[in-house]
Design a protein around this motif. Structure first.
Motif, PDB file in Angstrom:
ATOM      1  N   SER A   9     -40.748 -34.435  12.605  1.00  0.00           N
ATOM      2  CA  SER A   9     -41.916 -34.885  11.846  1.00  0.00           C
ATOM      3  C   SER A   9     -42.956 -35.869  12.666  1.00  0.00           C
ATOM      4  N   GLN A  10     -44.350 -35.863  12.315  1.00  0.00           N
ATOM      5  CA  GLN A  10     -45.261 -36.208  12.924  1.00  0.00           C
ATOM      6  C   GLN A  10     -45.416 -37.857  12.483  1.00  0.00           C
ATOM      7  N   GLY A  11     -44.630 -38.127  11.267  1.00  0.00           N
ATOM      8  CA  GLY A  11     -44.660 -39.459  10.700  1.00  0.00           C
ATOM      9  C   GLY A  11     -46.212 -39.669   9.927  1.00  0.00           C
ATOM     10  N   SER A  12     -46.334 -40.956   9.961  1.00  0.00           N
ATOM     11  CA  SER A  12     -47.537 -41.308   9.313  1.00  0.00           C
ATOM     12  C   SER A  12     -48.532 -41.418  10.401  1.00  0.00           C
ATOM     13  N   THR A  13     -48.849 -40.258  11.125  1.00  0.00           N
ATOM     14  CA  THR A  13     -49.921 -40.220  11.967  1.00  0.00           C
ATOM     15  C   THR A  13     -50.749 -38.847  12.133  1.00  0.00           C
ATOM     16  N   GLY A  14     -51.725 -38.951  12.473  1.00  0.00           N
ATOM     17  CA  GLY A  14     -52.736 -37.695  12.766  1.00  0.00           C
ATOM     18  C   GLY A  14     -52.690 -37.110  13.952  1.00  0.00           C
ATOM     19  N   THR A  15     -51.265 -36.899  14.339  1.00  0.00           N
ATOM     20  CA  THR A  15     -50.982 -36.364  15.712  1.00  0.00           C
ATOM     21  C   THR A  15     -50.470 -34.959  15.579  1.00  0.00           C
ATOM     22  N   CYS A  16     -50.981 -34.157  14.808  1.00  0.00           N
ATOM     23  CA  CYS A  16     -50.344 -32.934  14.688  1.00  0.00           C
ATOM     24  C   CYS A  16     -50.673 -32.095  15.927  1.00  0.00           C
ATOM     25  N   TRP A  17     -51.759 -32.428  16.513  1.00  0.00           N
ATOM     26  CA  TRP A  17     -52.323 -31.546  17.625  1.00  0.00           C
ATOM     27  C   TRP A  17     -51.305 -31.672  18.680  1.00  0.00           C
ATOM     28  N   LEU A  55     -41.773 -44.968  20.379  1.00  0.00           N
ATOM     29  CA  LEU A  55     -41.288 -45.552  19.318  1.00  0.00           C
ATOM     30  C   LEU A  55     -40.843 -46.766  19.698  1.00  0.00           C
ATOM     31  N   GLU A  56     -41.268 -48.045  19.549  1.00  0.00           N
ATOM     32  CA  GLU A  56     -40.996 -49.463  19.895  1.00  0.00           C
ATOM     33  C   GLU A  56     -40.158 -50.084  18.869  1.00  0.00           C
ATOM     34  N   ASP A  57     -39.535 -51.265  19.358  1.00  0.00           N
ATOM     35  CA  ASP A  57     -38.717 -51.846  18.232  1.00  0.00           C
ATOM     36  C   ASP A  57     -37.816 -51.259  17.369  1.00  0.00           C
ATOM     37  N   ASN A  58     -37.019 -50.336  17.967  1.00  0.00           N
ATOM     38  CA  ASN A  58     -36.225 -49.766  17.174  1.00  0.00           C
ATOM     39  C   ASN A  58     -36.490 -48.799  16.031  1.00  0.00           C
ATOM     40  N   ALA A  59     -37.839 -48.495  16.011  1.00  0.00           N
ATOM     41  CA  ALA A  59     -38.642 -47.673  15.119  1.00  0.00           C
ATOM     42  C   ALA A  59     -38.098 -46.350  14.909  1.00  0.00           C
ATOM     43  N   THR A  60     -37.749 -45.709  14.061  1.00  0.00           N
ATOM     44  CA  THR A  60     -37.300 -44.210  13.844  1.00  0.00           C
ATOM     45  C   THR A  60     -38.484 -43.349  13.464  1.00  0.00           C
ATOM     46  N   ARG A  61     -39.469 -43.680  13.131  1.00  0.00           N
ATOM     47  CA  ARG A  61     -40.947 -42.988  12.504  1.00  0.00           C
ATOM     48  C   ARG A  61     -41.998 -43.505  13.054  1.00  0.00           C
ATOM     49  N   HIS A  62     -42.809 -42.590  13.418  1.00  0.00           N
ATOM     50  CA  HIS A  62     -44.271 -42.895  13.854  1.00  0.00           C
ATOM     51  C   HIS A  62     -45.187 -43.250  13.001  1.00  0.00           C
ATOM     52  N   ASN A  63     -45.835 -44.389  13.238  1.00  0.00           N
ATOM     53  CA  ASN A  63     -46.863 -44.860  12.326  1.00  0.00           C
ATOM     54  C   ASN A  63     -48.042 -45.578  12.910  1.00  0.00           C
ATOM     55  N   HIS A  64     -49.191 -44.796  13.286  1.00  0.00           N
ATOM     56  CA  HIS A  64     -50.109 -45.498  13.896  1.00  0.00           C
ATOM     57  C   HIS A  64     -51.369 -45.931  13.417  1.00  0.00           C
ATOM     58  N   SER A  65     -51.299 -46.075  11.980  1.00  0.00           N
ATOM     59  CA  SER A  65     -52.404 -46.749  11.402  1.00  0.00           C
ATOM     60  C   SER A  65     -52.950 -48.128  11.863  1.00  0.00           C
ATOM     61  N   GLU A  66     -52.081 -49.183  12.278  1.00  0.00           N
ATOM     62  CA  GLU A  66     -52.394 -50.432  12.908  1.00  0.00           C
ATOM     63  C   GLU A  66     -53.077 -50.145  14.023  1.00  0.00           C
ATOM     64  N   MET A  67     -52.385 -49.414  14.857  1.00  0.00           N
ATOM     65  CA  MET A  67     -52.879 -49.143  16.377  1.00  0.00           C
ATOM     66  C   MET A  67     -54.386 -48.706  16.311  1.00  0.00           C
ATOM     67  N   ILE A  68     -54.524 -47.737  15.635  1.00  0.00           N
ATOM     68  CA  ILE A  68     -56.025 -46.999  15.463  1.00  0.00           C
ATOM     69  C   ILE A  68     -56.909 -47.910  14.945  1.00  0.00           C
TER      70      ILE A  68
END
Length: 368
Positions: free
Chosen positions: A37-45, A120-133
Motif C-alpha cells: 500500500s502507498q498509504g495516504s500519499t500521492g506517490t503511486c508513480w 517511515l519515522e517514529d515507528n510508523a507503519t503507514r505512509h502519510n505525507h499530507s502534513e509534509m506536503i
C-alpha cells in the motif's frame, strides 16, 4: 427456416454469455513482488514504477529485491521544489509524478533496498505525507511571495531539512546481503539501465512516431513520450507480455466502472449499465483513436493513477483483460483479487495515458 433458427440460437447463446457473472482464465502471469500500500500519499508513480523495476530485476538477474519507493520520493522532491520556485509558483507542487521521474532519480541517485530506507519515522507503519506536503508548499510559497523577490538560498537547505524530518536522512552507503554498496553500485548490481526504458503514449494532436512533451499536470519534469497509433500501443503491450516483459501503466481511474472493490475496470457499451457491468459480463464499447482523443481533450480522461501490468486474462467470451497490480493494499473489504485490477482491453484503449516498456519490445520501425 433452418437459417432463421440458427440465428436465433446464436443470438440467445450470445445474450446468455453477456449476462453471466465474470469467469476468468489466466493467459499470462509474470513474476512480480507482493502487493503493498502507498498509504495516504500521492506517490503511486514511485510505488508502481518500483514494482515494475523489481519485476525487471527478476527478469534480468533472477534476484527478488524489495526496492525503496521513498528513496526515490526523497530525491525527487527537491527537483519539484526547484521547478516550483523557478516558475514562481505558476505550476503544480503536489505529491504526483510520472514513471520517468523514477527513472531520472535512478539514473542520478541509484537504487536502495526498502529495508535500508523505508521513509517511515517514529515507528510508523503507514505512509502519510499530507502534513509534509503542506509544510513544503507553505515554505516555498513564503519564499516566492517575498516582496523583495530576493530569494535566499536557504530555501534549498530548509527543504532538505523538512524531507530529513519526515522521510529520514538520505543514504550514501549501506550493507546488503553481506556486501557494502553505494546507491549507484547497488544499481549496477541490479543490471537496470534507466536509458533502456521508454514512455509511450497515443494522441492524435501530435504526429505519430515522434517524441513530444505530454502536457499533463504531473509532468513537472517535462518528460518526452513516444507518440504512436492506438493499435500499435495495444500491440506492443500484448507482445511485451507474451515475451515476458511487464509494463508500467499511467491511466484514468475516475470512471465508475473502475472498481478496486470488484477488482475490475470495463467500458460498457450501454452508459446506463455501469454498475451492472461490474457484476455481469456486458458488451463493451468499441474504442477508436478519435474517441480516445475526444475524451482526453474534454478532461474525461485524466492522469489519475499509475499501476503495473503483470499479466493477461480472458473471460468466458474470450474478451482480453490485463492483470494490473495496484498499490492500495490487498487485505481490505474494498480490495478484490488480492490487490489486482482486471482491466479490459476497451478500458485500456480509452483510459491509458501512457505506458513505459523496455525498448527491446518496441518494433524497430517505430523506435527509429
Amino acid at each position: 427456416m433452418k437459417n432463421s433458427i440458427s440465428i436465433v440460437i446464436f443470438l440467445f447463446v450470445a445474450l446468455i454469455g453477456y449476462t453471466q457473472s465474470y469467469e476468468f482464465e489466466t493467459i499470462i502471469d509474470l513474476e512480480t513482488t507482493d502487493v503493498i500500500s502507498q498509504g495516504s500519499t500521492g506517490t503511486c508513480w514511485s510505488f508502481s514504477t518500483s514494482s515494475f523495476l523489481e519485476s525487471e530485476i527478476m527478469r534480468i538477474t533472477g534476484k527478488k529485491i524489495d526496492l525503496s519507493e521513498m528513496y526515490t520520493v526523497r530525491n525527487t522532491y527537491p527537483k519539484k521544489a526547484w521547478n516550483y520556485i523557478m516558475r514562481q509558483g505558476k505550476t503544480q507542487f503536489s505529491e504526483g509524478g510520472l514513471a520517468h521521474d523514477v527513472m531520472n532519480s535512478v539514473a542520478e541517485y541509484g537504487l536502495v533496498p526498502n529495508n535500508i530506507y523505508s521513509g517511515l519515522e517514529d515507528n510508523a507503519t503507514r505512509h502519510n505525507h499530507s502534513e509534509m506536503i503542506a509544510v513544503l508548499r507553505g515554505l516555498l510559497d513564503t519564499y516566492i511571495d517575498n516582496p523583495g523577490r530576493q530569494l535566499s538560498p536557504k530555501w534549498k537547505q530548509v527543504t532538505e531539512s523538512v524531507l530529513d524530518i519526515y522521510l529520514g536522512k538520505n543514504v550514501s552507503n549501506f550493507s546488503y546481503d553481506g556486501t557494502q554498496y553505494t546507491p549507484k553500485s547497488f544499481l549496477e548490481m541490479t543490471k537496470i539501465n534507466p536509458k533502456d526504458y521508454i514512455s509511450i503514449t497515443s494522441f492524435s494532436h501530435k504526429p505519430f512516431n515522434t517524441y513530444f512533451i505530454l502536457n499533463i499536470p504531473d509532468n513537472f519534469s517535462n518528460g518526452k513520450f513516444l507518440n504512436i497509433k492506438l493499435d500499435d500501443l495495444v500491440d506492443i503491450t500484448n507482445k511485451a507480455l507474451k515475451a515476458g516483459y511487464t509494463i508500467e501503466l499511467d491511466c484514468d481511474v475516475s470512471e465508475k466502472t473502475f472498481s478496486s472493490k470488484h477488482g475490475l475496470a470495463v467500458i460498457p457499451k450501454d452508459v446506463n449499465s455501469k454498475l451492472e457491468a461490474l457484476q455481469k459480463v456486458l458488451p463493451e464499447k468499441s474504442i477508436s483513436q478519435e474517441l480516445r482523443q475526444q475524451e482526453f481533450e474534454n478532461y474525461n480522461t485524466t492522469d489519475d493513477h499509475l499501476m503495473h501490468i503483470t499479466g493477461m486474462l480472458k473471460d468466458q467470451n474470450g474478451t482480453i483483460y490485463y492483470k494490473v497490480k495496484n498499490s492500495w493494499g490487498k487485505n481490505s473489504d474494498r480490495v478484490a483479487n488480492n490487490g489486482y485490477i482486471y482491466m479490459s482491453e476497451a478500458y485500456f484503449r480509452l483510459k491509458t495515458i501512457s505506458i513505459m516498456v523496455h525498448k527491446d519490445v518496441i518494433p524497430t520501425e517505430i523506435l527509429n
